[in-house]
Design a protein around this motif. Structure first.
Motif, PDB file in Angstrom:
ATOM      1  N   CYS A  15       0.850  -1.191   0.000  1.00  0.00           N
ATOM      2  CA  CYS A  15       0.000   0.000   0.000  1.00  0.00           C
ATOM      3  C   CYS A  15       0.889   1.246   0.000  1.00  0.00           C
ATOM      4  N   THR A  54      -3.695  -5.619  -5.977  1.00  0.00           N
ATOM      5  CA  THR A  54      -4.909  -6.434  -5.765  1.00  0.00           C
ATOM      6  C   THR A  54      -4.596  -7.922  -5.582  1.00  0.00           C
ATOM      7  N   GLU A  72      -7.810 -10.325  -7.538  1.00  0.00           N
ATOM      8  CA  GLU A  72      -8.765  -9.213  -7.658  1.00  0.00           C
ATOM      9  C   GLU A  72      -9.259  -8.750  -6.286  1.00  0.00           C
ATOM     10  N   TYR A  73      -8.377  -8.661  -5.309  1.00  0.00           N
ATOM     11  CA  TYR A  73      -8.794  -8.302  -3.945  1.00  0.00           C
ATOM     12  C   TYR A  73      -8.431  -6.842  -3.659  1.00  0.00           C
ATOM     13  N   SER A  74      -9.430  -6.019  -3.384  1.00  0.00           N
ATOM     14  CA  SER A  74      -9.174  -4.606  -3.075  1.00  0.00           C
ATOM     15  C   SER A  74      -8.739  -4.451  -1.619  1.00  0.00           C
ATOM     16  N   LYS A  75      -7.601  -3.793  -1.413  1.00  0.00           N
ATOM     17  CA  LYS A  75      -7.089  -3.554  -0.053  1.00  0.00           C
ATOM     18  C   LYS A  75      -7.435  -2.150   0.440  1.00  0.00           C
ATOM     19  N   CYS A 125     -10.207   0.652   1.619  1.00  0.00           N
ATOM     20  CA  CYS A 125     -11.543   0.713   2.234  1.00  0.00           C
ATOM     21  C   CYS A 125     -11.926   2.174   2.469  1.00  0.00           C
ATOM     22  N   ALA A 149      -5.834   1.977   3.407  1.00  0.00           N
ATOM     23  CA  ALA A 149      -5.266   0.843   2.675  1.00  0.00           C
ATOM     24  C   ALA A 149      -4.499  -0.006   3.677  1.00  0.00           C
ATOM     25  N   GLU A 163      -4.653  -0.650  -7.769  1.00  0.00           N
ATOM     26  CA  GLU A 163      -5.859   0.176  -7.646  1.00  0.00           C
ATOM     27  C   GLU A 163      -5.454   1.516  -7.035  1.00  0.00           C
ATOM     28  N   ARG A 181     -11.275   6.534  -9.265  1.00  0.00           N
ATOM     29  CA  ARG A 181     -10.393   5.369  -9.205  1.00  0.00           C
ATOM     30  C   ARG A 181      -9.729   5.141 -10.555  1.00  0.00           C
ATOM     31  N   TYR A 190      -6.957   2.141 -12.493  1.00  0.00           N
ATOM     32  CA  TYR A 190      -6.314   0.822 -12.388  1.00  0.00           C
ATOM     33  C   TYR A 190      -5.184   0.728 -13.408  1.00  0.00           C
TER      34      TYR A 190
END
Length: 223
Positions: A18, A33, A45-48, A50, A59, A204, A215, A217
Motif C-alpha cells: 500500500c 490487488t 482481484e482483492y481490493s485492499k 476501504c 489501505a 488500484e 479510481r 487501475y
C-alpha cells in the motif's frame, strides 16, 4: 519421548503493498490487488482499499481477516459518531480513532499494517502511517506491506519530506502535482512487482480532491 511443539499461529500474512501520497489539494491512495498465502495466490482481484468516510480511505496489508475485522469496528464507531454529532468524521479524527482502536488490541493485535489517506478540514491532503499497535504519524507519503522496503527508499529519494525537527514546522505534503503523483505511484508498483512475489496483478489507485473521488487501475506483472 519428547513432546512436539505445536506450530499453529492465529495469524497469516497475505502480502500486498500500500502507498499513499499527500499533496497541497489532493491525496492519492494505492494498493495492489494480489492476495497470497505462502507461495499460493488466493485471488488476483482483492481490493485492499476501504472507504471509512467521505474524505478518508484506508489501505491495509498484513492478515486480511484481521483487516476485515478492523474495518467493521471502524465502520461501527463511525456510525455511532455520525448519530451523536450529525456529521462525518474528519480525516485527522478518523486517524486518531484508528490509533485508539489498534492500541486497545495491543496485547493481541490486529496483524494489519495501515496507511490512512484523505483530505483535512482545510482541503489539504493528509497521510497517516501506522504500526500494528496504533503508533502513528502524519507524513507526506508512506508505504506499507511486503513491498514497502523496496518502495520507501525510492519515495525518500523523490519526495524527501522536511525534518519534523526543523522550526518553523513545514506542512507534511509533497510538492508534486496530482498527475505527477499518480505517475510516481504507478512507477513504484511497477518496480516493486519485479522483486516482490507478494505484489502484482493490478494496482488500484484512489484519488481524492475537491472535485470528489475517482479510481484508476493499472495492470502489473501476473507471475
Amino acid at each position: 519421548m519428547p513432546k512436539e511443539q505445536a506450530n499453529w499461529s492465529p495469524y497469516d500474512n497475505n502480502g500486498g503493498t500500500c502507498v499513499a501520497i499527500a499533496g497541497a489539494d489532493y491525496c492519492v491512495i494505492a494498493a495492489d490487488t494480489r492476495m497470497s498465502t505462502g507461495y499460493s495466490i488466493l485471488t488476483r482481484e482483492y481490493s485492499k482499499i476501504c472507504k471509512l468516510a467521505d474524505k478518508s480511505f484506508m489501505a491495509s496489508s498484513g492478515f486480511q481477516a484481521d483487516v476485515k475485522a478492523l474495518q467493521k469496528v471502524l465502520a461501527s464507531r463511525h456510525s455511532i459518531y455520525q448519530h451523536q454529532h450529525n456529521k462525518q468524521m474528519s480525516c485527522p479524527a478518523m486517524a486518531q480513532l484508528l490509533s485508539n482502536t489498534l492500541y486497545y488490541k495491543r496485547f493481541f493485535p490486529y496483524y494489519a499494517f495501515n496507511v490512512l489517506g484523505g483530505l483535512d478540514s482545510e482541503g489539504k491532503g493528509c497521510v497517516f502511517t501506522y504500526d500494528a499497535v496504533g503508533s502513528y504519524e502524519r507524513v507526506g507519503y508512506s508505504a506499507q506491506g511486503s513491498g514497502a522496503t523496496l518502495i520507501t527508499p525510492f519515495l525518500d529519494n523523490q519526495l524527501k519530506s522536511p525534518s519534523p525537527l526543523l522550526l518553523p514546522a513545514k506542512d507534511a505534503v509533497t510538492p508534486l502535482s496530482e498527475a505527477e503523483a499518480i505517475d510516481l505511484v504507478k512507477t513504484c508498483f511497477a518496480s516493486a512487482t519485479e522483486r516482490d512475489i507478494y505484489t502484482g496483478d493490478k494496482v488500484e489507485i484512489v484519488i481524492l480532491n475537491a472535485d470528489g473521488i475517482r479510481r484508476e487501475y493499472e495492470e502489473l506483472r501476473r507471475d
